[in-house]
Design a protein around this motif. Structure first.
Motif, mmCIF file in Angstrom:
data_model
loop_
_atom_site.group_PDB
_atom_site.id
_atom_site.type_symbol
_atom_site.label_atom_id
_atom_site.label_comp_id
_atom_site.label_asym_id
_atom_site.label_seq_id
_atom_site.Cartn_x
_atom_site.Cartn_y
_atom_site.Cartn_z
ATOM 1 N N PHE A 229 -2.331 -6.084 -3.473
ATOM 2 C CA PHE A 229 -1.058 -6.169 -4.186
ATOM 3 C C PHE A 229 -1.273 -5.995 -5.698
ATOM 4 O O PHE A 229 -0.446 -5.387 -6.391
ATOM 5 C CB PHE A 229 -0.376 -7.504 -3.909
ATOM 6 N N GLY A 230 -2.379 -6.524 -6.196
ATOM 7 C CA GLY A 230 -2.677 -6.370 -7.607
ATOM 8 C C GLY A 230 -2.890 -4.914 -7.990
ATOM 9 O O GLY A 230 -2.348 -4.424 -8.997
ATOM 10 N N HIS A 231 -3.682 -4.180 -7.176
ATOM 11 C CA HIS A 231 -3.910 -2.756 -7.429
ATOM 12 C C HIS A 231 -2.605 -1.960 -7.333
ATOM 13 O O HIS A 231 -2.339 -1.069 -8.146
ATOM 14 C CB HIS A 231 -4.934 -2.195 -6.434
ATOM 15 N N LEU A 232 -1.803 -2.289 -6.329
ATOM 16 C CA LEU A 232 -0.528 -1.599 -6.129
ATOM 17 C C LEU A 232 0.359 -1.714 -7.367
ATOM 18 O O LEU A 232 0.896 -0.713 -7.862
ATOM 19 C CB LEU A 232 0.184 -2.197 -4.911
ATOM 20 N N LYS A 233 0.490 -2.932 -7.887
ATOM 21 C CA LYS A 233 1.390 -3.150 -9.026
ATOM 22 C C LYS A 233 0.834 -2.558 -10.319
ATOM 23 O O LYS A 233 1.599 -2.204 -11.218
ATOM 24 C CB LYS A 233 1.669 -4.648 -9.178
ATOM 25 N N ASP A 234 -0.504 -2.444 -10.392
ATOM 26 C CA ASP A 234 -1.120 -1.845 -11.582
ATOM 27 C C ASP A 234 -1.055 -0.318 -11.555
ATOM 28 O O ASP A 234 -0.891 0.321 -12.599
ATOM 29 C CB ASP A 234 -2.593 -2.259 -11.689
ATOM 30 N N GLU A 235 -1.207 0.263 -10.365
ATOM 31 C CA GLU A 235 -1.422 1.694 -10.260
ATOM 32 C C GLU A 235 -0.202 2.503 -9.808
ATOM 33 O O GLU A 235 -0.098 3.697 -10.125
ATOM 34 C CB GLU A 235 -2.591 1.966 -9.300
ATOM 35 N N ALA A 236 0.689 1.901 -9.065
ATOM 36 C CA ALA A 236 1.877 2.636 -8.608
ATOM 37 C C ALA A 236 2.935 2.635 -9.716
ATOM 38 O O ALA A 236 3.011 1.720 -10.532
ATOM 39 C CB ALA A 236 2.445 1.989 -7.349
ATOM 40 N N ASN A 237 3.749 3.671 -9.728
ATOM 41 C CA ASN A 237 4.818 3.801 -10.732
ATOM 42 C C ASN A 237 6.091 3.125 -10.216
ATOM 43 O O ASN A 237 7.028 3.792 -9.767
ATOM 44 C CB ASN A 237 5.072 5.278 -11.043
ATOM 45 N N ILE A 238 6.086 1.810 -10.283
ATOM 46 C CA ILE A 238 7.177 1.026 -9.690
ATOM 47 C C ILE A 238 8.379 0.901 -10.631
ATOM 48 O O ILE A 238 9.517 1.174 -10.239
ATOM 49 C CB ILE A 238 6.664 -0.381 -9.290
ATOM 50 N N LYS A 239 8.138 0.503 -11.869
ATOM 51 C CA LYS A 239 9.248 0.213 -12.791
ATOM 52 C C LYS A 239 10.144 1.412 -13.082
ATOM 53 O O LYS A 239 11.358 1.250 -13.238
ATOM 54 C CB LYS A 239 8.694 -0.386 -14.087
ATOM 55 N N PRO A 240 9.612 2.638 -13.152
ATOM 56 C CA PRO A 240 10.494 3.784 -13.428
ATOM 57 C C PRO A 240 11.456 4.128 -12.282
ATOM 58 O O PRO A 240 12.414 4.873 -12.496
ATOM 59 C CB PRO A 240 9.513 4.944 -13.645
ATOM 60 N N CYS A 241 11.202 3.601 -11.070
ATOM 61 C CA CYS A 241 12.064 3.922 -9.919
ATOM 62 C C CYS A 241 13.466 3.363 -10.163
ATOM 63 O O CYS A 241 13.635 2.170 -10.419
ATOM 64 C CB CYS A 241 11.483 3.341 -8.637
ATOM 65 N N LYS A 242 14.478 4.229 -10.048
ATOM 66 C CA LYS A 242 15.852 3.812 -10.336
ATOM 67 C C LYS A 242 16.605 3.344 -9.093
ATOM 68 O O LYS A 242 17.572 2.600 -9.193
ATOM 69 C CB LYS A 242 16.606 4.961 -11.007
ATOM 70 N N ASP A 245 15.486 4.042 -2.662
ATOM 71 C CA ASP A 245 14.869 5.201 -2.009
ATOM 72 C C ASP A 245 13.728 5.775 -2.842
ATOM 73 O O ASP A 245 12.695 6.189 -2.300
ATOM 74 C CB ASP A 245 15.920 6.285 -1.739
ATOM 75 N N GLU A 246 13.916 5.809 -4.161
ATOM 76 C CA GLU A 246 12.842 6.288 -5.044
ATOM 77 C C GLU A 246 11.625 5.370 -4.931
ATOM 78 O O GLU A 246 10.481 5.826 -4.880
ATOM 79 C CB GLU A 246 13.317 6.323 -6.495
ATOM 80 N N LEU A 247 11.891 4.067 -4.908
ATOM 81 C CA LEU A 247 10.803 3.104 -4.788
ATOM 82 C C LEU A 247 10.073 3.286 -3.463
ATOM 83 O O LEU A 247 8.837 3.256 -3.411
ATOM 84 C CB LEU A 247 11.347 1.683 -4.901
ATOM 85 N N LYS A 248 10.822 3.478 -2.400
ATOM 86 C CA LYS A 248 10.212 3.657 -1.077
ATOM 87 C C LYS A 248 9.297 4.886 -1.057
ATOM 88 O O LYS A 248 8.191 4.847 -0.508
ATOM 89 C CB LYS A 248 11.291 3.786 -0.007
ATOM 90 N N ARG A 249 9.745 5.978 -1.669
ATOM 91 C CA ARG A 249 8.914 7.190 -1.710
ATOM 92 C C ARG A 249 7.635 6.941 -2.498
ATOM 93 O O ARG A 249 6.560 7.404 -2.119
ATOM 94 C CB ARG A 249 9.712 8.350 -2.323
ATOM 95 N N GLU A 250 7.743 6.185 -3.588
ATOM 96 C CA GLU A 250 6.569 5.884 -4.400
ATOM 97 C C GLU A 250 5.586 5.004 -3.629
ATOM 98 O O GLU A 250 4.371 5.216 -3.684
ATOM 99 C CB GLU A 250 6.993 5.192 -5.698
ATOM 100 N N ILE A 251 6.098 4.029 -2.884
ATOM 101 C CA ILE A 251 5.226 3.161 -2.079
ATOM 102 C C ILE A 251 4.542 3.980 -0.987
ATOM 103 O O ILE A 251 3.333 3.822 -0.731
ATOM 104 C CB ILE A 251 6.018 1.989 -1.469
ATOM 105 N N ASP A 252 5.285 4.863 -0.338
ATOM 106 C CA ASP A 252 4.698 5.743 0.697
ATOM 107 C C ASP A 252 3.546 6.560 0.106
ATOM 108 O O ASP A 252 2.460 6.656 0.699
ATOM 109 C CB ASP A 252 5.762 6.685 1.261
ATOM 110 N N LYS A 253 3.793 7.146 -1.055
ATOM 111 C CA LYS A 253 2.773 7.990 -1.710
ATOM 112 C C LYS A 253 1.548 7.163 -2.085
ATOM 113 O O LYS A 253 0.403 7.591 -1.894
ATOM 114 C CB LYS A 253 3.352 8.646 -2.958
ATOM 115 N N TYR A 254 1.787 5.966 -2.623
ATOM 116 C CA TYR A 254 0.662 5.158 -3.077
ATOM 117 C C TYR A 254 -0.203 4.712 -1.903
ATOM 118 O O TYR A 254 -1.436 4.750 -1.985
ATOM 119 C CB TYR A 254 1.128 3.940 -3.869
ATOM 120 N N ILE A 255 0.418 4.282 -0.805
ATOM 121 C CA ILE A 255 -0.371 3.799 0.330
ATOM 122 C C ILE A 255 -1.157 4.942 0.969
ATOM 123 O O ILE A 255 -2.295 4.757 1.417
ATOM 124 C CB ILE A 255 0.530 3.053 1.338
#
Length: 283
Positions: A229-242, A245-255
């Motif tokens: 969870f620490g790596h995810l929050k540091d490395e994924a682009n979470i805050k820019p997601c508006k 659905d945008e957040l879900k796509r970013e999580i899919d890409k990161y995993i």
């Protein structure tokens, strides 16, 4: 005679004479008058709109409709004194019995931090975290991670933290074609309500998994998933997601990146998927 009766009743003689004094008699009369007035008001609340009420409803009705403030202790005392009973429903004994058998339960820490056992799919770690994105919106991510390989085997993202957050992750694990449960496989979590819930525990048993839980308040007992969870929050682009659905796509890409392309020093400098294949070939 008075002395003998006072001793038998455990009452002092001064108390006996004080009870029958003119002053005490007058106090009792004033109290009786107050109780009668209170009884009249409580009966007004009792009959208000012809609806069944309990003591709490009496208190609120008296305040809201008759501008009288009584505390619950006084209302219950008056009700008991004048036999004012509320014909309200009683607890259903069968429902109470069902609730008792469906209570949340904690299980022992079987894993005891033995995360890396060199066997894929033998130790499953699970937890839930929240992510804050555009304009303070929150989403909740439930994950199941392989303790030996570090691979994320299943995950579920939701904008609500419901019981289904954990059970849906288990269902997704079942649908993972690569997942091959070992004979002694266990799933380890903290003592959160999602994991102590009988619905989750029933599904775990149905899948043939053992269940293990961290000690209360000890994050080290599930450290690898906290690390993810620490790596995810540091490395994924979470805050820019508006949007969600945008957040879900970013999580899919990161995993996908984490499992297939993120090399890890303690996995012999391999990615989780490559290390999984390495362990399976060596077995």
């Amino acid at each position: 005679m008075v002395k003998f009766l006072c001793e038998a009743a455990g009452v002092s003689r001064s108390g006996y004479y004080n009870y029958f004094s003119a002053k005490s008699e007058e106090q009792r009369k004033r109290q009786e008058k107050k109780d009668e007035e209170a009884k009249t008001l409580i009966l007004k609340a009792f009959h208000f709109k012809g609806r069944k009420k309990g003591a709490r409803q009496f208190k609120m009705t008296l305040a809201g409709q008759f501008q009288c403030v009584f505390n619950l202790k006084r209302i219950r005392r008056i009700m008991k004194k004048y036999n004012i009973f509320c014909p309200i429903r009683k607890a259903n004994p069968y429902r109470r019995m069902m609730k008792a058998t469906q209570e949340h339960s904690v299980v022992p820490n079987i894993l005891n931090r033995q995360f890396k056992q060199g066997i894929p799919y033998n130790v499953l770690l699970t937890d839930i975290t929240y992510m804050q994105y555009h304009n303070g919106q929150r989403a909740y991510l439930s994950v199941i991670k392989d303790g030996s390989t570090g691979e994320i085997l299943a995950y579920h993202l939701s904008n609500r933290i419901t019981m289904e957050l954990a059970t849906n992750t288990l269902h997704k694990l079942k649908k993972n074609r690569n997942f091959k449960k070992t004979k002694d496989a266990l799933i380890h979590s903290d003592q959160g309500t999602h994991y102590t819930h009988p619905g989750f525990q029933k599904l775990v048993k149905k899948m043939g998994l053992r269940q293990s839980m961290s000690r209360r308040g000890n994050c080290w007992d599930n450290a690898p998933i906290e690390s993810f969870f620490g790596h995810l929050k540091d490395e994924a682009n979470i805050k820019p997601c508006k949007t969600f659905d945008e957040l879900k796509r970013e999580i899919d890409k990161y995993i996908t990146y984490y499992n297939h392309y993120r090399y890890q020093w303690n996995l012999k400098k391999m990615t989780p998927v490559k290390y999984r294949d390495h362990l399976l070939q060596a077995a």
